[in-house]
Write a protein that holds these residues in place. Structure first.
Motif, short mmCIF file in Angstrom:
data_model
loop_
_atom_site.label_atom_id
_atom_site.label_comp_id
_atom_site.label_asym_id
_atom_site.label_seq_id
_atom_site.Cartn_x
_atom_site.Cartn_y
_atom_site.Cartn_z
N LEU A 1 0.85 -1.20 0.00
CA LEU A 1 0.00 0.00 0.00
C LEU A 1 0.88 1.24 0.00
O LEU A 1 1.80 1.35 0.82
CB LEU A 1 -0.90 0.00 1.24
CG LEU A 1 -1.80 1.21 1.46
CD1 LEU A 1 -2.85 1.32 0.35
CD2 LEU A 1 -2.48 1.13 2.82
N GLY A 2 0.57 2.17 -0.90
CA GLY A 2 1.36 3.38 -0.95
C GLY A 2 0.90 4.31 -2.05
O GLY A 2 -0.16 4.09 -2.67
N PRO A 3 1.68 5.36 -2.30
CA PRO A 3 2.98 5.61 -1.67
C PRO A 3 2.85 6.19 -0.27
O PRO A 3 2.00 7.05 -0.03
CB PRO A 3 3.63 6.62 -2.61
CG PRO A 3 2.48 7.37 -3.21
CD PRO A 3 1.38 6.36 -3.35
N VAL A 4 3.69 5.72 0.61
CA VAL A 4 3.70 6.23 1.98
C VAL A 4 4.45 7.56 2.05
O VAL A 4 4.02 8.49 2.74
CB VAL A 4 4.34 5.21 2.94
CG1 VAL A 4 4.46 5.78 4.34
CG2 VAL A 4 3.50 3.93 2.97
N ALA A 5 5.56 7.64 1.34
CA ALA A 5 6.40 8.84 1.34
C ALA A 5 6.56 9.32 -0.11
O ALA A 5 6.25 8.59 -1.05
CB ALA A 5 7.76 8.53 1.95
N LEU B 1 0.64 9.01 1.34
CA LEU B 1 -0.32 8.72 2.41
C LEU B 1 0.19 9.19 3.76
O LEU B 1 -0.57 9.68 4.60
CB LEU B 1 -0.58 7.21 2.48
CG LEU B 1 -1.27 6.55 1.30
CD1 LEU B 1 -1.24 5.03 1.50
CD2 LEU B 1 -2.71 7.03 1.19
N GLY B 2 1.49 8.98 4.03
CA GLY B 2 2.02 9.16 5.37
C GLY B 2 1.67 7.95 6.22
O GLY B 2 0.72 7.21 5.94
N TRP B 3 2.44 7.74 7.28
CA TRP B 3 2.21 6.56 8.12
C TRP B 3 0.89 6.63 8.89
O TRP B 3 0.28 5.60 9.17
CB TRP B 3 3.37 6.35 9.08
CG TRP B 3 4.59 5.78 8.45
CD1 TRP B 3 5.84 6.34 8.40
CD2 TRP B 3 4.70 4.52 7.77
NE1 TRP B 3 6.72 5.50 7.73
CE2 TRP B 3 6.05 4.38 7.34
CE3 TRP B 3 3.79 3.50 7.48
CZ2 TRP B 3 6.51 3.27 6.63
CZ3 TRP B 3 4.25 2.38 6.78
CH2 TRP B 3 5.59 2.28 6.36
N GLY B 4 0.43 7.84 9.21
CA GLY B 4 -0.84 7.94 9.93
C GLY B 4 -2.00 7.41 9.13
O GLY B 4 -2.82 6.62 9.62
N ARG B 5 -2.11 7.86 7.88
CA ARG B 5 -3.20 7.38 7.03
C ARG B 5 -3.02 5.91 6.69
O ARG B 5 -4.00 5.16 6.64
CB ARG B 5 -3.25 8.22 5.75
CG ARG B 5 -4.34 7.80 4.76
CD ARG B 5 -5.71 7.83 5.39
NE ARG B 5 -6.75 7.46 4.43
CZ ARG B 5 -7.94 6.96 4.77
NH1 ARG B 5 -8.24 6.76 6.06
NH2 ARG B 5 -8.82 6.64 3.85
N PHE B 6 -1.79 5.49 6.47
CA PHE B 6 -1.51 4.07 6.23
C PHE B 6 -2.06 3.23 7.37
O PHE B 6 -2.75 2.23 7.15
CB PHE B 6 -0.01 3.85 6.08
CG PHE B 6 0.38 2.42 5.84
CD1 PHE B 6 0.63 1.96 4.56
CD2 PHE B 6 0.51 1.52 6.90
CE1 PHE B 6 0.99 0.63 4.34
CE2 PHE B 6 0.86 0.20 6.69
CZ PHE B 6 1.11 -0.25 5.40
N LEU C 1 -5.81 2.82 7.27
CA LEU C 1 -6.30 1.96 6.20
C LEU C 1 -6.09 0.47 6.49
O LEU C 1 -6.90 -0.36 6.06
CB LEU C 1 -5.61 2.33 4.88
CG LEU C 1 -6.00 3.68 4.27
CD1 LEU C 1 -5.10 4.02 3.10
CD2 LEU C 1 -7.47 3.65 3.83
N VAL C 2 -5.03 0.13 7.20
CA VAL C 2 -4.72 -1.29 7.40
C VAL C 2 -5.09 -1.79 8.79
O VAL C 2 -4.87 -2.97 9.10
CB VAL C 2 -3.22 -1.58 7.13
CG1 VAL C 2 -2.84 -1.10 5.75
CG2 VAL C 2 -2.33 -0.96 8.18
N GLU C 3 -5.68 -0.95 9.64
CA GLU C 3 -6.02 -1.32 11.01
C GLU C 3 -6.81 -2.62 11.07
O GLU C 3 -6.56 -3.48 11.93
CB GLU C 3 -6.82 -0.20 11.68
CG GLU C 3 -7.49 -0.56 12.99
CD GLU C 3 -6.52 -0.84 14.12
OE1 GLU C 3 -6.89 -1.56 15.05
OE2 GLU C 3 -5.39 -0.33 14.05
#
Length: 335
Positions: free
Chosen positions: A276-280, A291-296, A299-301
């Motif tokens: 899942l991304g892009p994270v950065a 996305l950034g790690w917060g949104r990531f 989404l995957v919680e």
């Protein structure tokens, strides 16, 4: 308590039932054969006595999943968790309840037995098994199958880029990474200057190298090529994922996702993992907002399958990835 509902799943009911929340622990330590995980055996007098499971228990009113994890391991294992990160979430139907299990990877704790090992308090035995190996004990509750399979996936997923680096240089980079412990690789080359024959030769060379050290290889989008070179599976691009009506007939299937809908599609298709991304920010998608790690993490919680962060990442980002519910990182350049 563990995810033992697979053998006791009941028929659908007309009305939804209340959901029982459970925190489950995957305890990890360094053993003689590398990283090991713990299973515990249910004692006589309990349902499924003699079966092996991951320790944990029901989340009480007012508790978070993480707080429950700490309390349950104090009660069941006489240890105090000092390092744990959230992982995947599985749901199962028991005859009496619908259960949501939040799994945590527990990597450090205090207490335990005088010899430094863990001696169960509420189970009658514990056993350690190397990651990626078949469980050292039996019977293991059948619903633990997806958990055991997921634990066998390495934390770093390398994506090849021979079109940019050249075949010889990319194979040399791969050799160095394999010597450093890399064990999961995607052959991505498509439209990158490698024609059909060159791509096949490159994929075959990657498979030979990775299999020689016990790793696994997926080929991007091309099931026929994956079969021809003896790869372990196929990695679906997001466009191929959206177009897929059935799961490709390969042992290992993964998919690239960019949002909640695509992640849901990967889960519904039966993929064993997703990225899942892009994270950065990433050079390959300069116009895409990261996305950034917060949104990531959001989404995957609730994802029941492992999800790797992708986009501008390397192994140095693993601590942030673990804290955000990620299984690990996928990288095109940073491996």
């Amino acid at each position: 308590m563990s995810d033992n509902a697979a053998t006791t799943a009941c028929a659908d009911t007309a009305a939804p039932r209340p959901v029982t929340h459970v925190a489950a622990a995957v305890l990890l330590r360094q053993g003689p054969a590398g990283t090991e995980f713990l299973l515990a055996r249910r004692p006589e007098g309990k349902v499924y006595a003699g079966w092996w499971e991951f320790p944990g228990g029901k989340v009480e009113r007012g508790e978070t999943d993480a707080q429950c994890l700490v309390r349950e391991l104090q009660e069941e294992m006489a240890i105090t968790v000092t390092a744990a990160t959230p992982w995947i979430t599985r749901r199962f139907e028991y005859p009496h309840a619908s259960v949501r299990l939040k799994f945590f990877k527990v990597t450090a704790w205090e207490g335990g037995a005088a010899d430094g090992d863990i001696h169960a308090v509420e189970h009658d035995a514990v056993a350690w098994t190397p990651l990626g190996a078949p469980a050292a004990v039996a019977p293991v509750l059948p619903a633990n199958g997806p958990i055991l399979e997921a634990l066998g996936l390495p934390e770093v997923y390398a994506v090849t880029d021979a079109g940019a680096h050249g075949v010889a240089a990319e194979l040399a980079r791969l050799d160095a990474a394999l010597a450093g412990g890399l064990r999961l690789v995607q052959v991505r080359e498509k439209g990158d200057g490698l024609d059909g024959a060159a791509r096949r030769d490159f994929a075959a060379a990657v498979v030979a190298r990775v299999h020689a050290v016990g790793g696994r290889v997926l080929v991007n989008d091309d099931v026929e090529l994956a079969r021809a070179v003896g790869a372990d599976g196929v990695h679906l691009s997001s466009s191929a994922l959206r177009a897929a009506a059935v799961r490709p007939d390969m042992p290992l299937v993964a998919a690239s996702c960019h949002d909640a809908a695509e992640l849901d599609a990967a889960i519904a298709l039966g993929c064993q993992f997703a990225v899942l991304g892009p994270v950065a920010p990433t050079a390959s998608h300069p116009g895409t907002a990261p996305l950034g790690w917060g949104r990531f993490a959001e989404l995957v919680e609730e994802s029941p399958i492992p999800v790797y962060g992708l986009g501008g990442l390397s192994a140095a980002d693993l601590p942030a990835a673990r804290a955000a519910n990620a299984h690990g990182v996928a990288a095109l350049r940073g491996w």
